[in-house]
Each structure stands twice: as C-alpha cells, then as structure tokens.
Design a protein around this motif. Structure first.
Motif, PDB file in Angstrom:
ATOM      1  N   ALA A 126       0.779  -1.235   0.113  1.00  0.00           N
ATOM      2  CA  ALA A 126      -0.157   0.031  -0.028  1.00  0.00           C
ATOM      3  C   ALA A 126       0.891   1.250   0.189  1.00  0.00           C
ATOM      4  CB  ALA A 126      -1.024  -0.106   1.310  1.00  0.00           C
ATOM      5  N   LEU A 127       1.690   1.392  -0.913  1.00  0.00           N
ATOM      6  CA  LEU A 127       2.873   2.291  -0.763  1.00  0.00           C
ATOM      7  C   LEU A 127       2.120   3.704  -1.419  1.00  0.00           C
ATOM      8  CD1 LEU A 127       6.275   0.927  -2.076  1.00  0.00           C
ATOM      9  CD2 LEU A 127       5.693   1.858   0.186  1.00  0.00           C
ATOM     10  N   GLU A 128       2.257   5.112  -0.890  1.00  0.00           N
ATOM     11  CA  GLU A 128       1.857   6.101  -1.289  1.00  0.00           C
ATOM     12  C   GLU A 128       2.703   6.908  -2.105  1.00  0.00           C
ATOM     13  OE1 GLU A 128       0.059   7.993   2.090  1.00  0.00           O
ATOM     14  OE2 GLU A 128      -1.536   6.830   1.980  1.00  0.00           O
ATOM     15  N   ALA A 186       0.565   4.393   4.203  1.00  0.00           N
ATOM     16  CA  ALA A 186      -0.431   5.150   5.375  1.00  0.00           C
ATOM     17  C   ALA A 186      -0.089   4.570   6.542  1.00  0.00           C
ATOM     18  CB  ALA A 186      -2.032   4.728   4.583  1.00  0.00           C
ATOM     19  N   ALA A 187      -0.106   3.612   7.014  1.00  0.00           N
ATOM     20  CA  ALA A 187       0.235   2.785   8.016  1.00  0.00           C
ATOM     21  C   ALA A 187       1.286   1.701   7.984  1.00  0.00           C
ATOM     22  CB  ALA A 187      -1.070   2.055   8.448  1.00  0.00           C
ATOM     23  N   GLY A 188       1.649   1.642   9.360  1.00  0.00           N
ATOM     24  CA  GLY A 188       2.850   0.368   9.369  1.00  0.00           C
ATOM     25  C   GLY A 188       2.269  -0.986   9.102  1.00  0.00           C
ATOM     26  N   VAL A 189       3.130  -1.799   8.550  1.00  0.00           N
ATOM     27  CA  VAL A 189       2.477  -2.949   8.270  1.00  0.00           C
ATOM     28  C   VAL A 189       3.560  -4.081   8.836  1.00  0.00           C
ATOM     29  CG1 VAL A 189       3.753  -2.897   5.914  1.00  0.00           C
ATOM     30  CG2 VAL A 189       1.509  -4.387   6.262  1.00  0.00           C
ATOM     31  N   GLU A 211       7.116   5.100   7.285  1.00  0.00           N
ATOM     32  CA  GLU A 211       8.073   5.681   6.259  1.00  0.00           C
ATOM     33  C   GLU A 211       9.357   4.680   6.521  1.00  0.00           C
ATOM     34  OE1 GLU A 211       7.161  10.501   6.247  1.00  0.00           O
ATOM     35  OE2 GLU A 211       8.780   9.762   7.703  1.00  0.00           O
ATOM     36  N   VAL A 212       9.818   4.255   5.593  1.00  0.00           N
ATOM     37  CA  VAL A 212      11.101   3.493   5.571  1.00  0.00           C
ATOM     38  C   VAL A 212      12.014   4.314   4.701  1.00  0.00           C
ATOM     39  CG1 VAL A 212      12.182   1.338   4.703  1.00  0.00           C
ATOM     40  CG2 VAL A 212       9.902   1.170   5.534  1.00  0.00           C
ATOM     41  N   THR A 213      13.242   4.428   5.443  1.00  0.00           N
ATOM     42  CA  THR A 213      14.341   5.174   4.542  1.00  0.00           C
ATOM     43  C   THR A 213      15.487   4.377   4.789  1.00  0.00           C
ATOM     44  OG1 THR A 213      15.007   6.509   6.653  1.00  0.00           O
ATOM     45  CG2 THR A 213      13.129   7.386   5.312  1.00  0.00           C
ATOM     46  N   ALA A 214      16.470   4.864   3.678  1.00  0.00           N
ATOM     47  CA  ALA A 214      17.672   4.099   3.734  1.00  0.00           C
ATOM     48  C   ALA A 214      18.898   4.793   2.692  1.00  0.00           C
ATOM     49  CB  ALA A 214      17.824   2.583   3.321  1.00  0.00           C
TER      50      ALA A 214
END
Length: 155
Positions: A44-46, A62-65, A81-84
């Motif tokens: 469900a990526l935005e 929208a929400a953690g999964v 939010e996942v960043t790297a």
C-alpha cells in the motif's frame, strides 16, 4: 526524523506516487541495486523516492505493516516511512524496519548481500547480524542457467 531526511533529499530525487507505480518502482530500485525484489513487501505504498546522487531511498505508506516471510518463518514490521542510504548490494542507515526475534522487536539498520549473492545479512545498530538465503526474499525467481533453459524448452 525520517520525514526531515526525506525533505532534505527530495531535491533532485526521482519521486513516484500512486500505489501501483510505487510498488513497481520500489521493486525496480531493489533489483537495480542487486537486492532481492521482495525485500520490502509494502503493498500500500503512497510514495517512493530515490535520490541517486546521495543514494537516499524512501518509501511512504498510510500505516505500518507486518509481513511474514514464510520460507524462513520471520515477521518483519515496516513503519509508515522506511528510509535508507543505498549502494550496490547494501542498504545502510536504514530506518523504519524491525524484525521479531523470539518475543521482542529488533531494529534493523543495515542489509547486505554477500559477495557470493546467495546470502543476505541483516544487522542491528549494535552490529549483531543474522544471515538468510537471498531466495527467501525474492518474488521473481533467479534466471536459470543456460542448460536449464534449454531443458525446459525441449519439454
């Protein structure tokens, strides 16, 4: 904190929005970097972004999964939010990813594919790591060797 990092790297980045496009682009980023395409199973990526000059990647949903990698029996939680920072075969300074070990959630800060390409190592901020087969995180099967392709074609 992740939101600020995203804004800092947005200028000059390749940014995509919309669920279908973001899922496809996130998989393409992973493959381009030599990482398995199922490593970040976020349906469900935005928004997905990649600043090639700084090597910064981000994914927003929208929400953690929570996702379970069935072949290795591991649960992984992905934040909104996942960043790297990325480079070939490696993600470091990773934020927004935790793995369930026994009864606790452990933060994952680095993911590295072994030089042989058969193992993938997940490390905590303390430097502790655990290796798994790369195939546990692949959606698309690895290309077959020439002999295997010929065998299939003749059947």
């Amino acid at each position: 904190m992740a939101s600020q990092s995203i804004e800092d790297h947005r200028s000059g980045a390749e940014v995509h929005t919309g669920q279908e496009l973001c899922v496809r682009k996130s998989r393409e980023f992973l493959v381009e970097l030599g990482l398995p395409d199922g490593l970040l199973p976020l349906p469900a990526l935005e928004e997905a972004g990649y600043n090639r000059s700084s090597g910064f990647v981000w994914l927003r949903q929208a929400a953690g999964v929570t996702h379970t990698f069935d072949s290795i029996g591991k649960q992984v939680w992905y934040d909104k939010e996942v960043t790297a920072f990325v480079e070939p075969g490696r993600m470091h300074s990773l934020t927004g990813v935790k793995s369930k070990e026994l009864l606790i959630w452990v933060t994952i800060s680095e993911i590295v594919v072994s030089p042989s390409g058969t193992k993938i190592v997940f490390r905590t901020p303390a430097g502790l790591g655990r290796a798994f087969p790369v195939t546990a995180f692949q959606l698309t099967p690895a290309p077959a060797a020439d002999g295997e392709q010929k065998e299939e074609a003749s059947n």
